[in-house]
Write a protein that holds these residues in place. Structure first.
Motif, PDB file in Angstrom:
ATOM      1  N   SER A 112      -6.513  -5.895  -2.508  1.00 23.24           N
ATOM      2  CA  SER A 112      -7.477  -4.882  -2.010  1.00 23.24           C
ATOM      3  C   SER A 112      -7.625  -3.310  -2.173  1.00 23.24           C
ATOM      4  CB  SER A 112      -5.311  -3.935  -1.647  1.00 23.24           C
ATOM      5  OG  SER A 112      -5.114  -3.113  -0.409  1.00 23.24           O
ATOM      6  N   GLU A 113      -8.901  -3.570  -1.298  1.00 23.72           N
ATOM      7  CA  GLU A 113      -9.526  -2.145  -0.604  1.00 23.72           C
ATOM      8  C   GLU A 113      -8.364  -1.136  -0.057  1.00 23.72           C
ATOM      9  OE1 GLU A 113     -12.397  -1.891  -1.754  1.00 23.72           O
ATOM     10  OE2 GLU A 113     -12.315  -3.032  -2.397  1.00 23.72           O
ATOM     11  N   ARG A 114      -7.610  -1.197   0.276  1.00 25.60           N
ATOM     12  CA  ARG A 114      -6.476   0.050   1.111  1.00 25.60           C
ATOM     13  C   ARG A 114      -5.619   0.533  -0.112  1.00 25.60           C
ATOM     14  NH1 ARG A 114      -2.683  -1.821   5.757  1.00 25.60           N
ATOM     15  NH2 ARG A 114      -1.510  -2.935   3.977  1.00 25.60           N
ATOM     16  N   LEU A 115      -5.752  -0.659  -1.117  1.00 27.43           N
ATOM     17  CA  LEU A 115      -4.760   0.318  -1.944  1.00 27.43           C
ATOM     18  C   LEU A 115      -5.885   1.127  -2.735  1.00 27.43           C
ATOM     19  CD1 LEU A 115      -2.356   0.563  -3.776  1.00 27.43           C
ATOM     20  CD2 LEU A 115      -3.210  -1.874  -4.927  1.00 27.43           C
ATOM     21  N   ASN A 119       3.801   7.354   3.698  1.00 29.10           N
ATOM     22  CA  ASN A 119       3.255   6.965   2.135  1.00 29.10           C
ATOM     23  C   ASN A 119       3.888   7.643   1.169  1.00 29.10           C
ATOM     24  OD1 ASN A 119       1.707   6.504   0.308  1.00 29.10           O
ATOM     25  ND2 ASN A 119       0.862   4.634   1.307  1.00 29.10           N
ATOM     26  N   SER A 177       0.903  -0.820  -0.161  1.00 26.96           N
ATOM     27  CA  SER A 177       0.088  -0.120   0.052  1.00 26.96           C
ATOM     28  C   SER A 177       0.846   1.026   0.110  1.00 26.96           C
ATOM     29  CB  SER A 177      -0.523   0.213   1.389  1.00 26.96           C
ATOM     30  OG  SER A 177      -2.184  -1.142   1.398  1.00 26.96           O
ATOM     31  N   SER A 198      -8.496   2.973  -1.690  1.00 28.82           N
ATOM     32  CA  SER A 198      -8.794   3.987  -0.769  1.00 28.82           C
ATOM     33  C   SER A 198      -7.880   4.737  -0.856  1.00 28.82           C
ATOM     34  CB  SER A 198      -8.973   4.100   0.786  1.00 28.82           C
ATOM     35  OG  SER A 198      -9.005   4.721   1.300  1.00 28.82           O
ATOM     36  N   LEU A 199      -6.084   4.304  -0.765  1.00 23.26           N
ATOM     37  CA  LEU A 199      -5.191   5.251  -1.390  1.00 23.26           C
ATOM     38  C   LEU A 199      -5.347   5.712  -2.348  1.00 23.26           C
ATOM     39  CD1 LEU A 199      -2.866   6.920  -0.810  1.00 23.26           C
ATOM     40  CD2 LEU A 199      -1.604   4.505  -0.643  1.00 23.26           C
TER      41      LEU A 199
END
Length: 268
Positions: free
Chosen positions: A180-183, A142, A116, A185-186
């Motif tokens: 990846s939902e985190r990716l 990040n 991420s 969202s980013l």
């Protein structure tokens, strides 16, 4: 092949990965030395794949290591791949090797990120580029936020539209491969950042690039440096953490950039 009475859930997951890869059941069967009928039975829940078959299908579908564990669990098997802490003793030799690589690459910038884009390590050359950034971007840093945030590197990047487009396209390709939902969202966050700065003419390049790859052209201490980047990952990883690590190095794209980096004191 064991027939089961209920759908385990693994069939639907496999079908989703197969459709993501735009393969027919027959194409996947040929690659995995199976039959379209067998693939169909697995996807509909009429058959439970063996652990060996499941891993073979995951390999041919290029399923990320983390998601292979999810497939195994959905089929009733134990996860095959560990997820070690990067600072744990089992990854000590890897950590030492990465540290040697980063320090050996100085004075050229190099960073280590996870799946991420969280920055896990950086060398002193990278610190030169990050100098002067606000603290809120450097806490749990990040790479995508630091680069594209209007308070980050973005105002210093002279070819921001081109470099931003390159980074967003890179994330889009990764999202297409991963779940990846985190990716995701980013991606939605950084894609919504306003495009500011990017050069004296408001963002467009003023001249064609005489480089062999799209450079990152960034202003540092009143001069424009040019870099081309390279991303390295680990071959056939057997650990989720290792599978998601990437080392990004920035190579000077011209002699002036290389000379400047060799002459300037690096951050401690």
């Amino acid at each position: 092949m064991t027939t089961v009475a209920t759908v385990t859930g693994v069939g639907a997951l496999l079908r989703d990965w197969r459709e993501r890869r735009r393969l027919s059941q027959l194409e996947l069967a040929l690659r995995a030395d199976s039959s379209a009928r067998h693939i169909s039975f697995i996807e509909t829940g009429r058959s439970r794949p063996s652990e060996e078959m499941l891993l073979r299908l995951a390999e041919h579908l290029d399923v990320p290591v983390r998601e292979r564990n999810a497939l195994l669990l959905a089929a009733g098997y134990a996860p095959r791949y560990s997820e070690s802490a990067l600072d744990g003793p089992e990854l000590g030799p890897l950590r030492e090797g990465i540290d040697r690589l980063l320090s050996g690459y100085d004075p050229y910038p190099a960073i280590v990120v996870d799946g991420s884009y969280a920055v896990l390590a950086a060398n002193r050359g990278a610190g030169l580029l990050l100098r002067g950034l606000p603290e809120h971007l450097l806490q749990a840093p990040n790479a995508m936020r630091i680069t594209l945030h209007p308070e980050g590197l973005a105002p210093r990047i002279r070819n921001l539209p081109e470099w931003r487009g390159h980074l967003l396209a890179q994330m889009e390709r990764q999202i297409a491969l991963d779940r990846s939902e985190r990716l995701r969202s980013l991606y939605e966050e950084v894609a919504a950042y306003p495009v500011t700065g990017g050069g004296p003419d408001g963002g467009e390049a003023s001249e064609p690039y005489p480089y062999f790859a799209l450079p990152l052209r960034i202003e540092v201490d009143g001069r424009v440096l040019a870099f081309v980047s390279s991303i390295s990952t680990f071959n056939t990883p057997m650990d989720v953490t290792v599978a998601e690590l990437a080392i990004e190095t920035f190579l000077p794209a011209d002699a002036a950039t290389a000379a400047y980096l060799r002459s300037v004191p690096l951050p401690g």
